[in-house]
Scaffold this active site. Structure first.
Site, mmCIF file in Angstrom:
data_model
loop_
_atom_site.group_PDB
_atom_site.id
_atom_site.type_symbol
_atom_site.label_atom_id
_atom_site.label_comp_id
_atom_site.label_asym_id
_atom_site.label_seq_id
_atom_site.Cartn_x
_atom_site.Cartn_y
_atom_site.Cartn_z
ATOM 1 N N GLY A 9 -23.793 -6.325 7.886
ATOM 2 C CA GLY A 9 -24.139 -6.749 6.442
ATOM 3 C C GLY A 9 -25.496 -7.145 6.294
ATOM 4 N N ILE A 36 -23.282 -0.760 5.994
ATOM 5 C CA ILE A 36 -22.499 0.518 5.624
ATOM 6 C C ILE A 36 -23.515 1.079 4.611
ATOM 7 C CG2 ILE A 36 -20.321 -0.172 6.068
ATOM 8 C CD1 ILE A 36 -20.191 -0.658 3.116
ATOM 9 N N TYR A 141 -10.395 -13.082 -0.715
ATOM 10 C CA TYR A 141 -11.561 -13.385 0.023
ATOM 11 C C TYR A 141 -11.173 -14.776 0.571
ATOM 12 C CZ TYR A 141 -16.525 -15.118 0.732
ATOM 13 O OH TYR A 141 -17.557 -15.766 1.449
HETATM 14 N N1 SER Z 1 -20.642 -17.447 -2.728
HETATM 15 C C1 SER Z 1 -19.334 -16.874 -2.488
HETATM 16 C C2 SER Z 1 -18.606 -16.204 -3.480
HETATM 17 O O1 SER Z 1 -18.954 -16.941 -4.629
HETATM 18 C C3 SER Z 1 -18.648 -18.073 -1.717
HETATM 19 O O2 SER Z 1 -18.702 -18.035 -0.592
HETATM 20 O O3 SER Z 1 -17.834 -15.592 -3.198
#
Ligand code: SER
Length: 321
Positions: A9, A36, A141
């Site tokens: 990344g 990538i 996430y």
């Molecule tokens: N800055 C990130 C996000 O907003 C938080 O880890 O997804």
């Protein structure tokens, strides 16, 4: 001996700034940037196209280059992740498990794994969230980062792999753009201000979130990675704090420098994500274990961001003239 470092990344918000710093520190030829996507325009130095969800490609690169440290920065962030939850889970988890497994079996000595304030949810004390809190993340996430922290600890305890991790707040820097997070407004707002334009904010004016300036985030990362092993007591992830503010706070701080700057508020789905994140986090363990101390408060962030962005705008207009 200098480490041989691989970064996944590397084209992202943090990687763009971290890679040159690592090269300066460990030697140009010892740092291999991967992503990538092809390298960004103007980027120099060693680069390999790599999809870290492909274990064999990762293994070949690590083995071929004799990699001793991996910074696994590649991930899909909170807001973008919600567009395709199962894809986000697969990308974030498969890539991490590949990094851990390849590291264990190929003799990589140290791994950096970024976690996030997104691991917390409304069952934690969001007013000043302790390091060891209940984690009930609401985004895919956040779920992937919470699971990843436990995998990091598992690889350390079961195999002795030296994985180190920080829970970053929103990162604010002028060098690179964030890629699809809930805290992205805190970078965008400075670009609008420096361009002399009003900003339409996707969060409510009073939504306070933990943030950190890029230089602090980079310094914390290096301090953690270079700390003596015995001082690393948290093997899931360390809360990392810079300062906390809301969109209204940052607007006011910008207006001290640019009085005509205007912000409008048009909250979208990201407001719901932010509502379950901490206002501030307690980074006591990071301070105690390896001496963390941030250097940038909101006013210093504002002055530095605007200074850099206004200088760039001026340089660009001179090129055009
Ligand atoms: N800055 C990130 C996000 O907003 C938080 O880890 O997804």
């Amino acid at each position: 001996m200098l480490p041989t470092v691989l970064i996944t990344g590397a084209n992202g918000q943090l990687g763009t700034v971290l890679v040159p710093v690592l090269r300066e520190r460990y030697g140009h030829d010892n740092v291999i940037a991967t992503d990538i996507r092809p390298p960004l325009a103007g980027a120099t130095g060693r680069f390999s196209l790599l999809d870290a969800t492909d274990e064999e490609s990762l293994r070949q690169l690590v083995r071929g280059e004799g990699v001793t440290q991996i910074y696994h920065l590649g991930a899909i962030l909170s807001a973008n992740g919600e567009l395709n939850p199962l894809h986000t889970w697969r990308v974030n988890m498969d890539s991490l498990l590949n990094v851990l497994e390849v590291s264990r079996t190929e003799g990589v000595e140290r791994v950096f794994y970024p976690s996030s304030i997104a691991v917390f949810g409304h069952h934690a004390d969001l007013s000043c969230t302790p390091n060891h809190s209940v984690l009930n993340p609401t985004t895919v996430y956040g779920i992937s980062k919470a699971a990843g922290e436990n995998w990091a600890q598992y690889y350390f305890e079961r195999y002795g792999l030296d994985v180190r991790s920080l829970r970053y707040p929103g990162i604010i820097g002028h060098q690179s753009a964030p890629g699809g997070g809930t805290t992205d407004y805190a970078v965008e707002i400075f670009h609008s201000a420096a361009a002399g334009q009003p900003y339409s904010c996707f969060l409510q004016s009073d939504t306070t979130l933990p943030m950190i300036y890029m230089d602090d985030a980079i310094r914390a990362t290096l301090e953690l990675m270079e700390a003596p092993t015995a001082s690393i007591k948290v093997r899931t992830s360390y809360n990392l704090s810079g300062c906390s503010f809301s969109p209204a706070d940052v607007a006011e701080a910008i207006q001290k420098i640019l009085p005509d700057f205007e912000v409008r508020y048009a909250p979208d789905f990201r407001q719901n994500i932010a509502a379950d994140w901490p206002d501030r986090i307690d980074d006591g363990p990071a301070r105690n274990d390896w001496g963390w101390k941030p250097a940038y408060d909101l006013d210093r962030i504002c002055a530095t961001m605007l200074d850099n962005l206004l200088q760039r705008a001026e340089a660009n207009s001179e090129v055009k003239d």
